[in-house]
Design an enzyme around this catalytic site. Structure first.
Site, PDB file in Angstrom:
ATOM      1  N   GLU A 124     -12.767 -46.242  14.904  1.00  0.00           N
ATOM      2  CA  GLU A 124     -12.491 -47.413  14.066  1.00  0.00           C
ATOM      3  C   GLU A 124     -11.054 -47.380  13.547  1.00  0.00           C
ATOM      4  O   GLU A 124     -10.602 -46.375  13.002  1.00  0.00           O
ATOM      5  CB  GLU A 124     -13.492 -47.399  12.897  1.00  0.00           C
ATOM      6  CG  GLU A 124     -13.510 -48.661  12.052  1.00  0.00           C
ATOM      7  CD  GLU A 124     -14.602 -48.598  10.971  1.00  0.00           C
ATOM      8  OE1 GLU A 124     -15.572 -47.828  11.141  1.00  0.00           O
ATOM      9  OE2 GLU A 124     -14.484 -49.302   9.963  1.00  0.00           O
ATOM     10  N   ASP A 140     -11.416 -52.922  12.142  1.00  0.00           N
ATOM     11  CA  ASP A 140     -11.870 -53.250  10.789  1.00  0.00           C
ATOM     12  C   ASP A 140     -10.732 -54.014  10.111  1.00  0.00           C
ATOM     13  O   ASP A 140     -10.691 -55.252  10.160  1.00  0.00           O
ATOM     14  CB  ASP A 140     -12.228 -51.927  10.067  1.00  0.00           C
ATOM     15  CG  ASP A 140     -12.543 -52.068   8.589  1.00  0.00           C
ATOM     16  OD1 ASP A 140     -12.378 -53.160   8.038  1.00  0.00           O
ATOM     17  OD2 ASP A 140     -12.956 -51.065   7.957  1.00  0.00           O
ATOM     18  N   ASP A 146     -13.578 -43.042  11.778  1.00  0.00           N
ATOM     19  CA  ASP A 146     -12.799 -44.132  11.179  1.00  0.00           C
ATOM     20  C   ASP A 146     -11.506 -43.548  10.625  1.00  0.00           C
ATOM     21  O   ASP A 146     -11.531 -42.695   9.740  1.00  0.00           O
ATOM     22  CB  ASP A 146     -13.609 -44.787  10.050  1.00  0.00           C
ATOM     23  CG  ASP A 146     -12.911 -46.002   9.439  1.00  0.00           C
ATOM     24  OD1 ASP A 146     -11.764 -46.308   9.834  1.00  0.00           O
ATOM     25  OD2 ASP A 146     -13.525 -46.645   8.559  1.00  0.00           O
ATOM     26  N   LYS A 180     -14.835 -39.997   8.446  1.00  0.00           N
ATOM     27  CA  LYS A 180     -13.473 -40.423   8.163  1.00  0.00           C
ATOM     28  C   LYS A 180     -12.548 -39.350   8.739  1.00  0.00           C
ATOM     29  O   LYS A 180     -12.803 -38.149   8.563  1.00  0.00           O
ATOM     30  CB  LYS A 180     -13.260 -40.529   6.653  1.00  0.00           C
ATOM     31  CG  LYS A 180     -14.007 -41.692   6.008  1.00  0.00           C
ATOM     32  CD  LYS A 180     -13.392 -43.033   6.411  1.00  0.00           C
ATOM     33  CE  LYS A 180     -14.011 -44.171   5.607  1.00  0.00           C
ATOM     34  NZ  LYS A 180     -13.448 -45.473   5.981  1.00  0.00           N
ATOM     35  N   GLY A 188     -18.861 -51.652   5.078  1.00  0.00           N
ATOM     36  CA  GLY A 188     -19.096 -51.566   3.632  1.00  0.00           C
ATOM     37  C   GLY A 188     -17.803 -51.301   2.886  1.00  0.00           C
ATOM     38  O   GLY A 188     -16.794 -50.888   3.469  1.00  0.00           O
ATOM     39  N   LYS A 193     -16.749 -57.421   7.650  1.00  0.00           N
ATOM     40  CA  LYS A 193     -16.947 -57.270   6.205  1.00  0.00           C
ATOM     41  C   LYS A 193     -16.763 -58.647   5.615  1.00  0.00           C
ATOM     42  O   LYS A 193     -15.705 -59.269   5.818  1.00  0.00           O
ATOM     43  CB  LYS A 193     -15.922 -56.303   5.606  1.00  0.00           C
ATOM     44  CG  LYS A 193     -16.108 -54.849   6.036  1.00  0.00           C
ATOM     45  CD  LYS A 193     -15.073 -53.939   5.410  1.00  0.00           C
ATOM     46  CE  LYS A 193     -15.304 -52.492   5.862  1.00  0.00           C
ATOM     47  NZ  LYS A 193     -14.192 -51.600   5.475  1.00  0.00           N
ATOM     48  N   LYS A 242     -20.748 -41.696  10.556  1.00  0.00           N
ATOM     49  CA  LYS A 242     -19.325 -42.027  10.756  1.00  0.00           C
ATOM     50  C   LYS A 242     -18.499 -41.049   9.939  1.00  0.00           C
ATOM     51  O   LYS A 242     -18.747 -40.856   8.755  1.00  0.00           O
ATOM     52  CB  LYS A 242     -19.098 -43.476  10.311  1.00  0.00           C
ATOM     53  CG  LYS A 242     -17.662 -43.862  10.014  1.00  0.00           C
ATOM     54  CD  LYS A 242     -17.568 -45.376   9.779  1.00  0.00           C
ATOM     55  CE  LYS A 242     -16.639 -45.708   8.617  1.00  0.00           C
ATOM     56  NZ  LYS A 242     -16.597 -47.167   8.354  1.00  0.00           N
ATOM     57  N   SER A 261     -21.214 -43.516   6.085  1.00  0.00           N
ATOM     58  CA  SER A 261     -19.796 -43.202   6.250  1.00  0.00           C
ATOM     59  C   SER A 261     -19.492 -41.975   5.401  1.00  0.00           C
ATOM     60  O   SER A 261     -19.663 -42.003   4.184  1.00  0.00           O
ATOM     61  CB  SER A 261     -18.980 -44.414   5.780  1.00  0.00           C
ATOM     62  OG  SER A 261     -17.608 -44.103   5.704  1.00  0.00           O
TER      63      SER A 261
END
Ligand code: OSB
Ligand code: MG
Length: 426
Positions: free
Chosen positions: A269, A294, A244, A219, A346, A318, A217, A191
């Site tokens: 996400e 998420d 995400d 952000k 995570g 998670k 991934k 990420s």
């Protein structure tokens, strides 16, 4: 397809025989999933984490400890940037053994309402007394005691983690085996936080691809999205790529978000509000790209609702966010039966939480790479040895030793400890 799924289900999960069973299972549970599952599995002897074959474990002491670890580089998301992580470790002591868990809450209530402070309070005043009051007979027993307290999933999960490490040691088998894991190696991705410049992001992408990570991934947030993703995709046409947003958009951004459909992303996400399912369902209906939830998936019932409403096509599990192994396993079972892919998210965990994520991700339903990177991706030195390492093929080996499969580095933990509190049986 259904047969294939059934054939690859570990014995311990076969008590959910079909998608319909699983749906009924969750639907009937209305508020008491655990006792429902316990009833369902009463005759399944291969489920030691539910109704243990071991003697009850009388917990003597629970220790809460905070440890501040510097991050190798700042981590920036749509809700801000951090440059160190206050790690919250719990250790569960019984019969000369120690089980380790981690409470993944952050210092500030941004990703979640829980914080290190709220988790300390809830563990000290409610959860630890419930855990210490009488010997724990199984994960189901523990989860049932915790279920009478509303919310505070990360606090509950921290203690379940410690208990499951301990249970696996007592049973002399790996944690992965204890929960019915089947994978010997797990595929992982990385990420990447929001970077000061696009050039720096492109550098990071190159580096982690060269390290072997199987999925990148990014952000995103308004102002750091379409152009950034376009450029990463242009340079890497074939990689598994996802984004995400950590809830940075609203439904009024749907035309903007629709542009992401051009980049063949694995998923988007949590684009919308942290507790929303309805608007996500509307957004999913106009997007080609799969939405992955998420923040919105706070437990098994929410996972069922999200799938039924069409709010997402992929779920990020998670352990902390959903309230522990008990809940993570229920969500995994349900999604597996429904054919919804899941992957392990995570929370910038230390090695203790990371090791638990590796065990969880060894379950068959975790078909997509997890956000489980090498220890060195975040920390110059981790609180466990050996460190978590990612092989050049982008996988992490699932340990086979009893318990977590990693050792707590007590000296290093002590040298970085900020606070310790001991909770003992009456
Ligand atoms: O949204 O997945 C998230 C980190 C902290 C809080 C929330 C998230 C994340 C990450 C990093 O994306 C995942 C990791 O590498 O631990
Ligand atoms: Mg996320």
């Amino acid at each position: 397809m259904a047969d294939e799924v059934a054939a690859s289900l570990p014995q311990v999960l076969q008590n959910v025989n079909s998608a319909t069973d699983a749906a009924n299972f969750l639907a009937n549970a209305s508020g008491d999933l655990l006792s429902c599952r316990a009833m369902h599995s009463a005759s399944v002897t291969a489920a030691p984490w539910l109704n243990s074959a071991n003697d009850p474990i009388a917990i003597e002491k629970i220790e809460m400890r905070t440890v501040r670890l510097p991050l190798n580089e700042p981590f920036e998301t749509s809700f801000g940037s951090i440059d160190s992580r206050l790690i919250f470790l719990v250790s569960i002591h019984a019969d000369g053994l120690t089980g380790w868990g981690e409470v993944v809450a952050a210092e500030e209530p941004r990703y979640s309402y829980e914080t290190v402070g709220t988790a300390q309070h809830v563990i000290r005043d409610y959860l630890a007394p419930a855990m210490l009051s009488q010997p724990v007979t199984s994960l189901n027993d523990l989860a049932t005691r915790f279920a009478s307290f509303r919310g505070h999933n990360m606090a509950k999960a921290g203690l379940e983690l410690g208990y499951m490490d301990l249970l696996s040691q007592v049973s002399n088998q790996s944690l992965s085996k204890t929960i019915g894991g089947t994978r010997v190696r797990i595929p992982v991705g990385v990420s990447l936080g929001i970077q000061p410049t696009l050039a720096q992001l492109l550098d990071r992408v190159e580096k982690y691809l060269a390290d072997g990570y199987r999925r990148i991934k990014l952000k995103i947030k308004p102002g750091w999205d379409i152009d950034v993703v376009r450029e990463v995709r242009r340079r890497h046409p074939k990689i598994m790529l996802s984004v995400d947003a950590n809830s940075a958009y609203t439904l009024s951004d749907q035309d903007h978000l629709k542009q992401l459909d051009d980049f063949d992303l694995l998923m988007i996400e949590q684009p919308l509000n942290h507790d929303d399912l309805i608007d996500h369902a509307r957004l999913q209906s106009i997007l080609k790209t799969a939405i992955c939830l998420d923040e919105s998936i706070t437990g098994p019932a929410r996972a069922r609702q999200a799938i039924e409403l069409g709010s997402c096509r992929i779920i990020n599990i998670k352990i902390g966010r959903v309230g522990g192994y008990s809940q993570a396993l229920l969500i995994h079972d349900f999604c597996f039966a429904k054919g919804t892919p899941v992957w392990c998210g995570g929370m910038l965990e230390s090695g203790i939480g990371r090791a638990h994520n590796i065990s969880l991700a060894s379950l068959s339903g975790f078909s997509l790479p997890g956000d489980i990177s090498a220890s060195s991706r975040y920390f110059s030195r981790d609180v466990i040895f050996p460190e978590v390492q990612v092989a050049t093929d982008g996988t992490i080996e699932v340990p086979t030793q009893p318990g977590l499969g990693f050792n707590a580095d007590i000296d290093y933990i002590h040298s970085h400890t900020q606070s310790v509190e001991c909770l003992e049986a009456p």
